[in-house]
Structure formats: C-alpha cells, structure tokens
Design a protein around this motif. Structure first.
Motif, PDB file in Angstrom:
ATOM      1  N   LEU A  12     -11.925  34.378  -9.761  1.00  8.58           N
ATOM      2  CA  LEU A  12     -11.951  35.061 -11.048  1.00  8.58           C
ATOM      3  C   LEU A  12     -11.235  34.183 -12.067  1.00  8.58           C
ATOM      4  N   ALA A  13     -11.649  34.284 -13.307  1.00 12.28           N
ATOM      5  CA  ALA A  13     -11.029  33.482 -14.363  1.00 12.28           C
ATOM      6  C   ALA A  13     -10.882  34.325 -15.616  1.00 12.28           C
ATOM      7  N   ASN A  14      -9.669  34.422 -16.105  1.00  8.24           N
ATOM      8  CA  ASN A  14      -9.419  35.061 -17.389  1.00  8.24           C
ATOM      9  C   ASN A  14      -9.481  33.972 -18.451  1.00  8.24           C
ATOM     10  N   HIS A  15     -10.635  33.889 -19.083  1.00 13.06           N
ATOM     11  CA  HIS A  15     -10.894  32.836 -20.067  1.00 13.06           C
ATOM     12  C   HIS A  15     -11.720  33.458 -21.191  1.00 13.06           C
ATOM     13  N   ASP A  16     -11.467  33.039 -22.425  1.00 15.53           N
ATOM     14  CA  ASP A  16     -12.187  33.612 -23.569  1.00 15.53           C
ATOM     15  C   ASP A  16     -13.707  33.506 -23.415  1.00 15.53           C
ATOM     16  N   GLU A  17     -14.202  32.392 -22.847  1.00 22.71           N
ATOM     17  CA  GLU A  17     -15.650  32.257 -22.684  1.00 22.71           C
ATOM     18  C   GLU A  17     -16.183  33.233 -21.638  1.00 22.71           C
ATOM     19  N   VAL A  18     -15.421  33.517 -20.607  1.00 19.82           N
ATOM     20  CA  VAL A  18     -15.831  34.507 -19.608  1.00 19.82           C
ATOM     21  C   VAL A  18     -15.880  35.892 -20.252  1.00 19.82           C
ATOM     22  N   PHE A  19     -14.881  36.208 -21.074  1.00 19.11           N
ATOM     23  CA  PHE A  19     -14.887  37.497 -21.772  1.00 19.11           C
ATOM     24  C   PHE A  19     -16.108  37.613 -22.673  1.00 19.11           C
ATOM     25  N   GLU A  20     -16.456  36.536 -23.367  1.00 18.60           N
ATOM     26  CA  GLU A  20     -17.642  36.543 -24.226  1.00 18.60           C
ATOM     27  C   GLU A  20     -18.905  36.751 -23.400  1.00 18.60           C
ATOM     28  N   TYR A  21     -18.998  36.082 -22.263  1.00 18.99           N
ATOM     29  CA  TYR A  21     -20.142  36.251 -21.353  1.00 18.99           C
ATOM     30  C   TYR A  21     -20.290  37.726 -20.980  1.00 18.99           C
ATOM     31  N   ILE A  22     -19.200  38.347 -20.577  1.00 17.77           N
ATOM     32  CA  ILE A  22     -19.248  39.759 -20.170  1.00 17.77           C
ATOM     33  C   ILE A  22     -19.656  40.642 -21.348  1.00 17.77           C
ATOM     34  N   GLU A  23     -19.166  40.336 -22.531  1.00 19.39           N
ATOM     35  CA  GLU A  23     -19.522  41.107 -23.725  1.00 19.39           C
ATOM     36  C   GLU A  23     -21.001  40.998 -24.055  1.00 19.39           C
ATOM     37  N   ARG A  24     -21.623  39.858 -23.766  1.00 19.01           N
ATOM     38  CA  ARG A  24     -23.000  39.602 -24.190  1.00 19.01           C
ATOM     39  C   ARG A  24     -24.063  39.838 -23.124  1.00 19.01           C
ATOM     40  N   ILE A  25     -23.687  39.925 -21.854  1.00 19.56           N
ATOM     41  CA  ILE A  25     -24.701  39.948 -20.794  1.00 19.56           C
ATOM     42  C   ILE A  25     -25.612  41.176 -20.854  1.00 19.56           C
ATOM     43  N   GLN A  26     -25.069  42.344 -21.168  1.00 18.33           N
ATOM     44  CA  GLN A  26     -25.910  43.550 -21.146  1.00 18.33           C
ATOM     45  C   GLN A  26     -27.100  43.423 -22.093  1.00 18.33           C
ATOM     46  N   SER A  27     -26.875  42.854 -23.263  1.00 16.92           N
ATOM     47  CA  SER A  27     -27.992  42.734 -24.218  1.00 16.92           C
ATOM     48  C   SER A  27     -29.074  41.789 -23.709  1.00 16.92           C
ATOM     49  N   THR A  28     -28.726  40.857 -22.799  1.00 17.12           N
ATOM     50  CA  THR A  28     -29.748  39.986 -22.219  1.00 17.12           C
ATOM     51  C   THR A  28     -30.538  40.706 -21.139  1.00 17.12           C
ATOM     52  N   MET A  29     -29.924  41.702 -20.501  1.00 14.16           N
ATOM     53  CA  MET A  29     -30.575  42.440 -19.416  1.00 14.16           C
ATOM     54  C   MET A  29     -31.459  43.578 -19.921  1.00 14.16           C
TER      55      MET A  29
END
Length: 113
Positions: A12-29
């Motif tokens: 696991l990684a607490n990183h701003d880019e990982v947080f952004e990924y999590i914020e954006r993934i639902q809209s891609t699905m």
C-alpha cells in the motif's frame, strides 16, 4: 456472465497520485457498468501468505471489463497507481447462477481418464 477485475496489490502507498487515482477510478468504470465488490480492506489470510491487499471490480461481462481496462479514461489514470503500488491484475469470467461444481468435477474426471 459477470466478469471480474481482480488486483492483488503487494504494497500500500499513501501518495497524492494514489489518492487521485482512487478519486477518479469510478468515473472510468461507470460507462462499462463496473462496480467495486471489494476495495480498501486488508484480507483475513487463513491459508498461505498474502502480502498486501485485494481489489475486486465486477462488470456485466468480460467484454465490458476488457473495454474498461483499455479505455483512454482508465489508461490515463493507470500510471497514478502503477508508479507507486506494485501488483498483479487479472480479468476473469464468473460463473452463472446455476453453476454446479460437481458437474465440473465430473467433466474433469472424464477428461483425465
């Protein structure tokens, strides 16, 4: 037949880019009918070793799962995760509501003899 995207994320990684990924993934699905089945939890390991965590996403069928993964929207955000979290991702078809494991065993026995 439903299909699943399964990610075994080793660290696991607490990183701003990982947080952004999590914020954006639902809209891609959403355009492909994807929904999280398992996300953001540590598994209870009852046999063997399992470093990291697991994510399971369900899609209506394997074609939609493949289309989502290959989509420009998902490919745009994918490096936000892969640059920071090593892991393995697979797509797999599920079984139908009338699946019978004993019928599968019978087929396997027949093929083996």
């Amino acid at each position: 037949m439903p299909a699943y995207g399964i990610a075994h994320l080793y660290e696991l990684a607490n990183h701003d880019e990982v947080f952004e990924y999590i914020e954006r993934i639902q809209s891609t699905m959403d355009p492909y009918g994807g929904r999280f089945v398992v996300h953001g939890v540590l598994p209870e390991v009852i046999e063997g070793d399992w470093p990291g965590t697991i994510v399971i996403i369900e899609f209506p069928d394997v074609e939609k799962a493949r289309a989502w993964y290959a989509s420009p929207a998902y490919q745009e955000i994918l490096p936000l995760r892969t640059d920071h979290i090593p892991g393995t991702v697979i797509l797999v078809e599920g079984v139908g509501p009338n699946y019978d494991a004993s019928a599968t065993a019978a087929s396997l026995r027949a093929a083996a003899s």
